[in-house]
Design an enzyme around this catalytic site. Sequence first.
Site, PDB file in Angstrom:
ATOM      1  N   LYS A  62      -4.741  -2.459   6.908  1.00 50.59           N
ATOM      2  CA  LYS A  62      -5.640  -3.308   6.138  1.00 50.59           C
ATOM      3  C   LYS A  62      -6.914  -3.558   6.939  1.00 50.59           C
ATOM      4  O   LYS A  62      -8.022  -3.502   6.405  1.00 50.59           O
ATOM      5  CB  LYS A  62      -4.924  -4.628   5.858  1.00 50.59           C
ATOM      6  CG  LYS A  62      -5.517  -5.387   4.709  1.00 50.59           C
ATOM      7  CD  LYS A  62      -4.694  -6.640   4.478  1.00 50.59           C
ATOM      8  CE  LYS A  62      -5.594  -7.825   4.333  1.00 50.59           C
ATOM      9  NZ  LYS A  62      -4.895  -9.089   4.465  1.00 50.59           N
ATOM     10  N   HIS A  66       4.129   1.436   2.155  1.00 45.78           N
ATOM     11  CA  HIS A  66       5.291   0.732   1.584  1.00 45.78           C
ATOM     12  C   HIS A  66       5.835   1.513   0.393  1.00 45.78           C
ATOM     13  O   HIS A  66       7.047   1.625   0.206  1.00 45.78           O
ATOM     14  CB  HIS A  66       4.899  -0.671   1.108  1.00 45.78           C
ATOM     15  CG  HIS A  66       4.181  -1.487   2.137  1.00 45.78           C
ATOM     16  ND1 HIS A  66       2.873  -1.896   1.984  1.00 45.78           N
ATOM     17  CD2 HIS A  66       4.580  -1.957   3.338  1.00 45.78           C
ATOM     18  CE1 HIS A  66       2.516  -2.602   3.043  1.00 45.78           C
ATOM     19  NE2 HIS A  66       3.521  -2.647   3.882  1.00 45.78           N
ATOM     20  N   HIS A  87       0.838  -1.208   0.000  1.00 48.02           N
ATOM     21  CA  HIS A  87       0.000   0.000   0.000  1.00 48.02           C
ATOM     22  C   HIS A  87       0.870   1.253   0.000  1.00 48.02           C
ATOM     23  O   HIS A  87       2.105   1.168  -0.100  1.00 48.02           O
ATOM     24  CB  HIS A  87      -1.005  -0.029   1.149  1.00 48.02           C
ATOM     25  CG  HIS A  87      -0.406  -0.073   2.528  1.00 48.02           C
ATOM     26  ND1 HIS A  87       0.412   0.909   3.015  1.00 48.02           N
ATOM     27  CD2 HIS A  87      -0.523  -0.991   3.527  1.00 48.02           C
ATOM     28  CE1 HIS A  87       0.773   0.624   4.252  1.00 48.02           C
ATOM     29  NE2 HIS A  87       0.229  -0.543   4.591  1.00 48.02           N
ATOM     30  N   LYS A  99      -3.488   5.718  11.307  1.00 52.71           N
ATOM     31  CA  LYS A  99      -2.510   5.015  10.481  1.00 52.71           C
ATOM     32  C   LYS A  99      -3.254   4.109   9.502  1.00 52.71           C
ATOM     33  O   LYS A  99      -4.275   3.524   9.849  1.00 52.71           O
ATOM     34  CB  LYS A  99      -1.577   4.186  11.365  1.00 52.71           C
ATOM     35  CG  LYS A  99      -0.396   3.653  10.580  1.00 52.71           C
ATOM     36  CD  LYS A  99       0.510   2.753  11.375  1.00 52.71           C
ATOM     37  CE  LYS A  99       1.563   2.170  10.446  1.00 52.71           C
ATOM     38  NZ  LYS A  99       2.055   0.888  10.852  1.00 52.71           N
ATOM     39  N   CYS A 137       3.159  -9.059  16.707  1.00 56.49           N
ATOM     40  CA  CYS A 137       4.491  -8.436  16.740  1.00 56.49           C
ATOM     41  C   CYS A 137       5.594  -9.470  16.615  1.00 56.49           C
ATOM     42  O   CYS A 137       6.763  -9.110  16.398  1.00 56.49           O
ATOM     43  CB  CYS A 137       4.722  -7.692  18.050  1.00 56.49           C
ATOM     44  SG  CYS A 137       3.547  -6.400  18.369  1.00 56.49           S
ATOM     45  N   HIS A 183      -1.082  -3.927  19.143  1.00 55.35           N
ATOM     46  CA  HIS A 183      -2.267  -4.549  18.552  1.00 55.35           C
ATOM     47  C   HIS A 183      -3.502  -4.520  19.440  1.00 55.35           C
ATOM     48  O   HIS A 183      -4.587  -4.884  18.987  1.00 55.35           O
ATOM     49  CB  HIS A 183      -1.957  -6.008  18.169  1.00 55.35           C
ATOM     50  CG  HIS A 183      -0.961  -6.112  17.067  1.00 55.35           C
ATOM     51  ND1 HIS A 183       0.396  -6.176  17.295  1.00 55.35           N
ATOM     52  CD2 HIS A 183      -1.125  -6.135  15.720  1.00 55.35           C
ATOM     53  CE1 HIS A 183       1.031  -6.235  16.137  1.00 55.35           C
ATOM     54  NE2 HIS A 183       0.137  -6.217  15.165  1.00 55.35           N
ATOM     55  N   CYS A 214       3.184 -11.821  21.727  1.00 57.50           N
ATOM     56  CA  CYS A 214       2.177 -11.294  20.788  1.00 57.50           C
ATOM     57  C   CYS A 214       2.506 -11.855  19.410  1.00 57.50           C
ATOM     58  O   CYS A 214       3.603 -11.611  18.887  1.00 57.50           O
ATOM     59  CB  CYS A 214       2.191  -9.770  20.767  1.00 57.50           C
ATOM     60  SG  CYS A 214       1.180  -9.134  19.420  1.00 57.50           S
ATOM     61  N   CYS A 216      -1.245  -6.052  24.284  1.00 59.24           N
ATOM     62  CA  CYS A 216      -0.107  -5.647  23.456  1.00 59.24           C
ATOM     63  C   CYS A 216      -0.292  -4.176  23.073  1.00 59.24           C
ATOM     64  O   CYS A 216      -1.351  -3.806  22.554  1.00 59.24           O
ATOM     65  CB  CYS A 216      -0.042  -6.514  22.191  1.00 59.24           C
ATOM     66  SG  CYS A 216       0.914  -5.737  20.866  1.00 59.24           S
TER      67      CYS A 216
END
Length: 663
Positions: free
Chosen positions: A303, A21, A18, A300, A129, A146, A126, A143
């Site tokens: 997905k 990246h 996306h 942020k 991670c 997440h 996690c 976490c």
Amino acid sequence: MSAFYVTTPIYYVNARPHLGHAYTTIVADSLKRFYRMLGQDARMLTGTDEHGDKIVKAAQAVGKNPKEFVDEISADFASMWDDLRIDHDQFIRTTDESHKKAVQVLLQRIYDKGDIYHGEYGGHYCFGCERFYTEKELEDGLCPQHQTKPEFISEKNYFFKMSKYQEWLKKHIADNPDFIRPERYRNEVLSMLEGNVLEDLCISRPKSRLEWGIELPFDKDYVCYVWFDALANYISALGWPENEADEAGLFSRYWPAEHLVAKDILKPHGIFWPTMLKSADLPLFKHLNVHGYWLIKDTKMSKSLGNVVDPRFAAEHFGLDAFRYFLLRDMHFGSDASYSEEALINRINSDLANDLGNLFSRVLSMNAKYFGKIMPALGTLSVEDEVLFEDAENSAKNYVQLFQEVRFSQALDSLWEPVRAMNKYVDSQAPWTLFKEGNMERLGTVIRVLMENMYKVSYLLWPVMPTSSVMMQEQLGKTFSDKNLNAKVFEDLLASRIHLRTGSEVAEASNLFPRMEKVEPAQKIEKKSSEKAAQNVKNDKSGSKAKNDKQEGENTMQEIEYADFQKLDLRVGTILKAERHPDADKLLRFDVDLGEEEPRQIISGIAEFFEPADLVGKKVVVVANLPPRKLRGLMSHGMILTAESGTDLSLLTTDAANGATVS
Ligand code: MSP
């Protein structure tokens, strides 16, 4: 020839590529091109990170085996970079045999050094991670990344003695202020190293729990922790360890690297990686360059939130070069930035269509009209010509310096100073009047001064806008080949004023950056683009597919959006003091009371029209939100508005109070 080696993170193959990246990869591509432009032997690496629980889970979720799954998504990344015409030299996959071998050699070397031990460990793991968290690190038992509950896992594992290198790393970072940059990330890493003792890094996973990884060379019951595996890509890609002692090998030639990452992976790159290299007696990387996140409405991109921007679609719709320019210009490297179609369109319209595009279009069409497309000769230079050349020379130097400091936004802003100055120079030199007066020598000089400086800007833009840069240079009658880049050529570009040839043919028109209309609904950007869209990016040689716009010579009335007008902060102010500029005949120096704490100093090029004493006490309208700039050594903060009619110039005056806004 000096060498330059830039890397991107190797991306996880649990999601499709996306905008986030694409940003890092486009920055890497621009940096590689920048150093090539400087005449260096530049290399770029990108690739995919394919081991670990995360990938196994993602593959399971779609009913595929890991290998089948990683092949597919890795190919998706590779084809994205092709479509975005990324000039990487290598695409590494952590499933490559040569990489696996390199990781094993690295592990063995660190093991032999005594920096890896076997121990029992219980911790909160996690899976997102792929790491253990201590009680302290969890937020309300969850976490912190997440917001999910980690699983408590207790097992025997191998550990890397990271704590052994803590003091050494602290000192290295303190002694090398730009080892991690920008500064805020350096401070962040330093604060991770201060206070607490670093925990040793668990670098293995028992095969009973995870098989999808690289086997430890000293214990076949374990595979390597994904981060230890992944970080090694930066050297395995260069053929390490086979060529470690070979002076002509890739490793000797290109290592150490310039790493690019976002802040999400600061700790592995800022702490794990340098300590791993130190333990293995390998030289450290040059810089860790850390950027912020692209946000969608303050969040942020991710997905799971369904707010990912497809870079293929954006490049196809807005033009690849325009998209690249926007990404580098709108994100201050290090800080977060917001992505929206509106921000992209605004940036394209203001910087590319209005400033750069309009300049090319005006100058080329005037040249066609006055000189029949033939490059005019340069006559005697006036003070204004000298000022323009000097300012452009300084801006070019600043651009080069800022680019090297990875301050891309500021670098581009600096390059736009001469662009804006040239548009003003066209207005102040009024070539159309010179033509009417039959002053062809001066007219030719004005056009040539413009074209020489336009050429310099076009050339310098190559790293950011490769296709448009070449086209602009061609419009000015020059051919460009990246094969001819070298240090001497670049030195000459900066040092000499004359690069074009009198009598050569130049284009009669230019419409490289048409204004963008908001023709597509915003959601469209977030839609997955089709194969056809990808194809279009490849075929789109102009770098843009927008609606054409008329931008001719001196008589063109350029339309602007209402939103553009709203950006102006027009304010009423009283002229308290007016005098001649000590170093420039055409300039006046004013102190203007805009109802602020202190009067503003404004420098204005209207000396030939007024006696300074006549202006004191006048209430004028000032553009108050222009950035301060130096004019012949004096800072000017604002612009006094005037009205022009033929050869007459008057001030725009009013009775309103100081500080009143004009709208
Ligand atoms: N596989 C690891 C990296 C290993 S490197 C030895 C990884 N992969 S990732 O797919 O999650 O990629 C993270 C990187 O993608 C970020 O560091 C950044 O370069 C880029 N970005 C992903 N989302 C982003 C934004 N929203 N904004 C900016 N860049 C982001 O971590």
